[in-house]
Design a protein around this motif. Structure first.
Motif, PDB file in Angstrom:
ATOM      1  N   TRP A 176      55.665  68.260  26.108  1.00 26.73           N
ATOM      2  CA  TRP A 176      56.110  67.316  24.689  1.00 26.73           C
ATOM      3  C   TRP A 176      57.285  66.295  25.108  1.00 26.73           C
ATOM      4  O   TRP A 176      57.687  65.708  24.573  1.00 26.73           O
ATOM      5  N   CYS A 177      57.638  66.200  26.446  1.00 26.50           N
ATOM      6  CA  CYS A 177      58.747  65.843  26.931  1.00 26.50           C
ATOM      7  C   CYS A 177      58.576  64.354  27.475  1.00 26.50           C
ATOM      8  O   CYS A 177      59.369  63.487  27.234  1.00 26.50           O
ATOM      9  N   THR A 178      57.822  63.488  26.377  1.00 23.82           N
ATOM     10  CA  THR A 178      57.716  62.373  26.143  1.00 23.82           C
ATOM     11  C   THR A 178      57.795  61.825  24.865  1.00 23.82           C
ATOM     12  O   THR A 178      57.392  60.575  25.013  1.00 23.82           O
ATOM     13  N   ILE A 179      57.806  62.303  24.191  1.00 22.10           N
ATOM     14  CA  ILE A 179      57.517  62.168  23.103  1.00 22.10           C
ATOM     15  C   ILE A 179      58.916  61.619  22.366  1.00 22.10           C
ATOM     16  O   ILE A 179      60.481  61.774  23.122  1.00 22.10           O
ATOM     17  N   PRO A 180      58.884  60.460  22.041  1.00 19.24           N
ATOM     18  CA  PRO A 180      60.174  59.605  21.741  1.00 19.24           C
ATOM     19  C   PRO A 180      60.858  60.576  20.926  1.00 19.24           C
ATOM     20  O   PRO A 180      60.561  60.650  19.824  1.00 19.24           O
ATOM     21  N   ARG A 189      73.361  67.496  26.105  1.00 21.24           N
ATOM     22  CA  ARG A 189      72.051  65.545  25.927  1.00 21.24           C
ATOM     23  C   ARG A 189      70.387  66.365  26.075  1.00 21.24           C
ATOM     24  O   ARG A 189      69.655  65.927  25.682  1.00 21.24           O
ATOM     25  N   ALA A 190      70.391  66.594  27.396  1.00 20.90           N
ATOM     26  CA  ALA A 190      69.282  67.137  28.186  1.00 20.90           C
ATOM     27  C   ALA A 190      68.471  68.020  27.029  1.00 20.90           C
ATOM     28  O   ALA A 190      66.927  67.986  26.964  1.00 20.90           O
ATOM     29  N   ALA A 191      69.419  68.660  26.143  1.00 22.56           N
ATOM     30  CA  ALA A 191      69.274  70.219  25.832  1.00 22.56           C
ATOM     31  C   ALA A 191      68.779  69.729  23.846  1.00 22.56           C
ATOM     32  O   ALA A 191      67.383  70.311  23.706  1.00 22.56           O
ATOM     33  N   PHE A 192      68.942  68.853  23.645  1.00 19.25           N
ATOM     34  CA  PHE A 192      69.257  67.929  22.381  1.00 19.25           C
ATOM     35  C   PHE A 192      67.863  67.461  22.783  1.00 19.25           C
ATOM     36  O   PHE A 192      67.012  67.659  21.608  1.00 19.25           O
ATOM     37  N   ILE A 193      67.800  66.504  23.291  1.00 17.76           N
ATOM     38  CA  ILE A 193      66.529  65.497  23.296  1.00 17.76           C
ATOM     39  C   ILE A 193      65.078  66.728  23.527  1.00 17.76           C
ATOM     40  O   ILE A 193      64.204  66.790  22.582  1.00 17.76           O
ATOM     41  N   ARG A 194      65.460  67.715  24.069  1.00 19.15           N
ATOM     42  CA  ARG A 194      63.911  68.494  24.705  1.00 19.15           C
ATOM     43  C   ARG A 194      63.648  69.158  23.398  1.00 19.15           C
ATOM     44  O   ARG A 194      62.430  69.316  23.190  1.00 19.15           O
ATOM     45  N   GLY A 195      64.751  69.822  22.850  1.00 21.10           N
ATOM     46  CA  GLY A 195      64.729  70.732  21.832  1.00 21.10           C
ATOM     47  C   GLY A 195      63.842  69.568  20.476  1.00 21.10           C
ATOM     48  O   GLY A 195      63.001  70.272  20.077  1.00 21.10           O
ATOM     49  N   ARG A 196      64.704  68.932  20.137  1.00 18.28           N
ATOM     50  CA  ARG A 196      63.424  68.172  19.569  1.00 18.28           C
ATOM     51  C   ARG A 196      62.511  67.276  19.402  1.00 18.28           C
ATOM     52  O   ARG A 196      61.045  67.574  19.084  1.00 18.28           O
TER      53      ARG A 196
END
Length: 244
Positions: free
Chosen positions: A33-37, A55-62
């Motif tokens: 899922w870490c490639t999902i934009p 910032r990384a946690a926000f992105i990964r959570g989404r």
């Protein structure tokens, strides 16, 4: 984390009607899922988070929410309709033609935890026992009388863990209701002792017309403690971790 409780999967399993999926994700890992934009205003929201780990946690959570919810709604991950309430609570926008799905996200240090529920409203939180805070001040300000008395009865070597356990449980419920820290956390009480599938000790008067909250331990990796709150007495909880 306890290997016998967290199921290793290589694909996203189906989410049953009364089910809750809890996903543990490590920021240093590279799950699919870490490639999902990011979409909509998410890139701008991420850019406003100046701390790299936040910032990384926000992105990964989404990304993880989109990965887990997409099969339930029958859409692509980028089409998962995530909205944010005025309280800051992320939700999946409901329509008459798709099942109601509830979500909650939390992170600490290198870990992100996401809960996806079709069993009812859900909240999740994860905290580190190594977090440097004024425990006594937080207990006096935010904890109910029952919780303060329960922690006072815990042996000193175990008191920090008891505090974090209570804090995570209260935060999980606050995230589930959408109140967050803006609500009055002392209006309700949670159990202090360890245990799973526990009813809350005392309901808030504001929830008189709703179903009660139940608490579940997630057995997160040390030094973290994670809690799941579900507004359903007997949900089918699936604890999931990715394996290659």
């Amino acid at each position: 984390m306890s290997a016998d409780l967290w199921r290793a999967v290589s694909q996203c399993p189906a989410l049953p009607a009364q089910g809750v999926q809890c996903w543990m994700d490590q920021l240093s890992a590279s799950p699919p899922w870490c490639t999902i934009p990011l979409v909509d205003d998410e890139p701008a929201r991420a850019a406003r988070l100046l701390h790299p780990q936040r910032r990384a946690a926000f992105i990964r959570g989404r990304q993880l929410v989109r990965f887990a919810v997409a099969p339930v709604l029958g859409v692509t991950p980028t089409a998962v309709p995530i909205a944010v309430l005025p309280s800051g609570k992320p939700v999946i926008r409901e329509t008459p033609d798709r099942p109601a799905v509830h979500i909650s996200l939390a992170h600490t240090d290198d870990w992100v935890v996401v809960a996806v529920s079709r069993a009812g409203e859900v909240g999740v939180d994860i905290e580190s026992t190594e977090r440097r805070v004024d425990h006594e001040a937080i207990i006096r300000r935010y904890f109910a009388a029952e919780e303060q008395a329960g922690i006072a009865g815990v042996m000193p070597p175990d008191r920090v863990a008891a505090f974090i356990r209570v804090w995570a449980r209260k935060e999980a419920i606050a995230k589930g209701t959408g109140d967050g820290l803006a609500g009055t956390l002392s209006d309700f009480a949670v159990p202090v002792a360890e245990g799973d599938a526990l009813p809350i000790t005392r309901m808030s008067p504001a929830w008189a017309d709703g179903a009660p909250w139940w608490l579940h331990e997630l057995h997160a990796p040390p030094p973290t403690i994670a809690a799941l709150a579900v507004r359903h007495a007997t949900p089918r909880i699936d604890r999931l971790r990715w394996t290659v």
